[in-house]
Design an enzyme around this catalytic site. Structure first.
Site, PDB file in Angstrom:
ATOM      1  N   ASP A  53       0.835  -1.205   0.000  1.00  0.00           N
ATOM      2  CA  ASP A  53       0.000   0.000   0.000  1.00  0.00           C
ATOM      3  C   ASP A  53       0.872   1.258   0.000  1.00  0.00           C
ATOM      4  O   ASP A  53       1.802   1.370   0.807  1.00  0.00           O
ATOM      5  CB  ASP A  53      -0.896   0.036   1.246  1.00  0.00           C
ATOM      6  CG  ASP A  53      -2.086  -0.898   1.128  1.00  0.00           C
ATOM      7  OD1 ASP A  53      -2.339  -1.378   0.013  1.00  0.00           O
ATOM      8  OD2 ASP A  53      -2.735  -1.156   2.150  1.00  0.00           O
ATOM      9  N   ASN A 166     -12.730   9.475   3.828  1.00  0.00           N
ATOM     10  CA  ASN A 166     -12.901   8.546   2.702  1.00  0.00           C
ATOM     11  C   ASN A 166     -11.563   8.095   2.133  1.00  0.00           C
ATOM     12  O   ASN A 166     -10.553   8.775   2.286  1.00  0.00           O
ATOM     13  CB  ASN A 166     -13.706   9.213   1.580  1.00  0.00           C
ATOM     14  CG  ASN A 166     -15.141   9.447   2.004  1.00  0.00           C
ATOM     15  OD1 ASN A 166     -15.746   8.598   2.643  1.00  0.00           O
ATOM     16  ND2 ASN A 166     -15.677  10.604   1.675  1.00  0.00           N
ATOM     17  N   ASP A 335     -11.235  -4.579   6.282  1.00  0.00           N
ATOM     18  CA  ASP A 335     -10.328  -5.727   6.461  1.00  0.00           C
ATOM     19  C   ASP A 335     -10.129  -6.010   7.943  1.00  0.00           C
ATOM     20  O   ASP A 335     -10.049  -7.165   8.362  1.00  0.00           O
ATOM     21  CB  ASP A 335      -8.956  -5.432   5.835  1.00  0.00           C
ATOM     22  CG  ASP A 335      -9.038  -5.140   4.346  1.00  0.00           C
ATOM     23  OD1 ASP A 335     -10.027  -5.545   3.712  1.00  0.00           O
ATOM     24  OD2 ASP A 335      -8.109  -4.499   3.814  1.00  0.00           O
TER      25      ASP A 335
END
Length: 383
Positions: A53, A166, A335
């Site tokens: 990531d 977000n 997750d």
């Protein structure tokens, strides 16, 4: 909670019968609760897309430039190629070992703590620096990662573009897309690890990579009455990979998703309702291969309650409250919820307890950057 020995009523009856023939027995202490089932390594198995990531707080102009929605997950197209370089140049980035399933395995292991390597993870990486970082991060998280290491493709990356609460995820699967059943899953030493597990979890993203690998694991779970769990993962999975999804669904014992994924699933299935509870009920009732287990459907709704449908009832569980100023990054919250849920499921705890653990894990993760967490959880299990 289970107690050792015979049921209480039976004990009372037996003891009253003994009184007729024996002298009064010495007082015995009350039965102690049986110790929690000891977990062994490789009890929880995950397979998915290992990604590094690249996380950054960006602005609306950046999202607009690449045609991104503020809260979405997509696979990178040609128009997104430059995004990965630009995000690193333009914003302050952090690198985290990611990929939906791998995140959930890390969180589950963190919640469990001991023994190490309760969680196994399979996925494909490249022979490069990012691949080495992923190996190192898995080791630090005490996850038993067995990567399929190949030369053709570089390790996959995922840009997490954060705006306010977000996050917009753009995944460049690269090596993750190159997982091969015959080159990895079918190998005797790897399949042996699959057989050791009792709970299996795969995020829907992997449906775009290796349907045959998912089906092999799902069928093994059904034939051996083990638990197979799947996540809808993103609206595009429900829409564009519907055929793959519906091949796997009959094997699914626990189905996860969030409210937007539930809506997309409901649309594609022709449920003719926008009500998330109704969608959960209808999804729960879809055909199932292993008749020994009823399907459970769990839909999260961000700050709103989590919906769980099982057999003939649908329940809503409130999430833990959090002040908006304490939210650092919602990337990885879903997750984390699944990881917390699985950490209790693999210990055969009640489903309500699994939801509680999921809420706790998600609440911790949204206070951190990326899918990271403190050294130890502070989750108090019910007896």
């Amino acid at each position: 909670m289970a107690f050792s020995g015979e049921p209480k009523a039976k004990k009372l009856r037996l003891s009253s019968e003994k009184k007729k023939t024996e002298s009064p027995p010495k007082k015995t202490p009350p039965p102690r609760p049986a110790a929690a089932k000891k977990l062994r390594p490789n009890s929880l198995f995950g397979m998915g897309n290992p990604l590094l990531d690249i996380s950054a707080v960006v602005d609306k102009d950046f999202l607009d430039k690449y045609g991104l929605k503020s809260n979405d997950q997509i696979l990178a197209e040609d128009k997104h190629k430059a995004l990965f370089e630009e995000i690193v140049k333009k914003f302050k980035v952090e690198y985290h070992a990611g990929g939906a399933t791998q995140n959930s395995m890390k969180i589950a292991q963190w919640m469990i703590q001991e023994p190490h390597k309760v969680c196994t993870f399979f996925g494909c990486i490249g022979n490069d620096k990012f691949g080495e970082i992923l190996k190192q991060k898995a080791e630090e998280a005490h996850v038993d990662a067995h990567y399929y290491n190949q030369e053709e493709e570089p390790t996959g990356t995922c840009a997490a573009c954060i705006t306010g609460a977000n996050r917009s995820l753009v995944a460049n699967l690269a090596a993750a897309n190159a997982y091969k059943k015959d080159k990895h899953l079918d190998l005797e030493e790897n399949w042996g690890l699959v057989e050791k597990a009792k709970v299996y979890y795969i995020a829907g993203f992997f449906l775009t990579v290796s349907l045959e690998s998912i089906l092999k694991v799902a069928k093994h779970a059904a034939e051996n009455n083990k638990l197979f769990c799947l996540n809808l993962s993103a609206p595009f999975i429900c829409q564009f990979f519907k055929d793959n999804l519906m091949q796997v669904l009959p094997y699914v014992d626990v189905l996860f998703g969030n409210e937007t994924e539930a809506a997309a699933f409901g649309d594609e299935q022709g449920f003719e309702t926008k009500d998330v509870e109704e969608i959960a009920k209808k999804a729960q009732a879809l055909p199932k291969n292993n008749k020994k287990r009823q399907r459970v459907v769990v839909f999260t709704q961000g700050k709103d309650g989590t919906i769980m449908a099982q057999s003939d009832k649908v329940e809503t569980f409130p999430v833990l409250k959090i002040d908006a100023k304490d939210i650092v990054d919602t990337n990885g919250a879903g997750d984390a919820f699944v990881g917390g849920f699985l950490s209790e499921l693999v210990q055969e705890k009640a489903l309500e307890q699994s939801v509680r653990a999921g809420h706790y894990a998600a609440n911790v993760i949204i206070r951190q950057a990326g899918c990271t967490f403190p050294d130890k959880p502070d989750f108090h299990q019910d007896p």
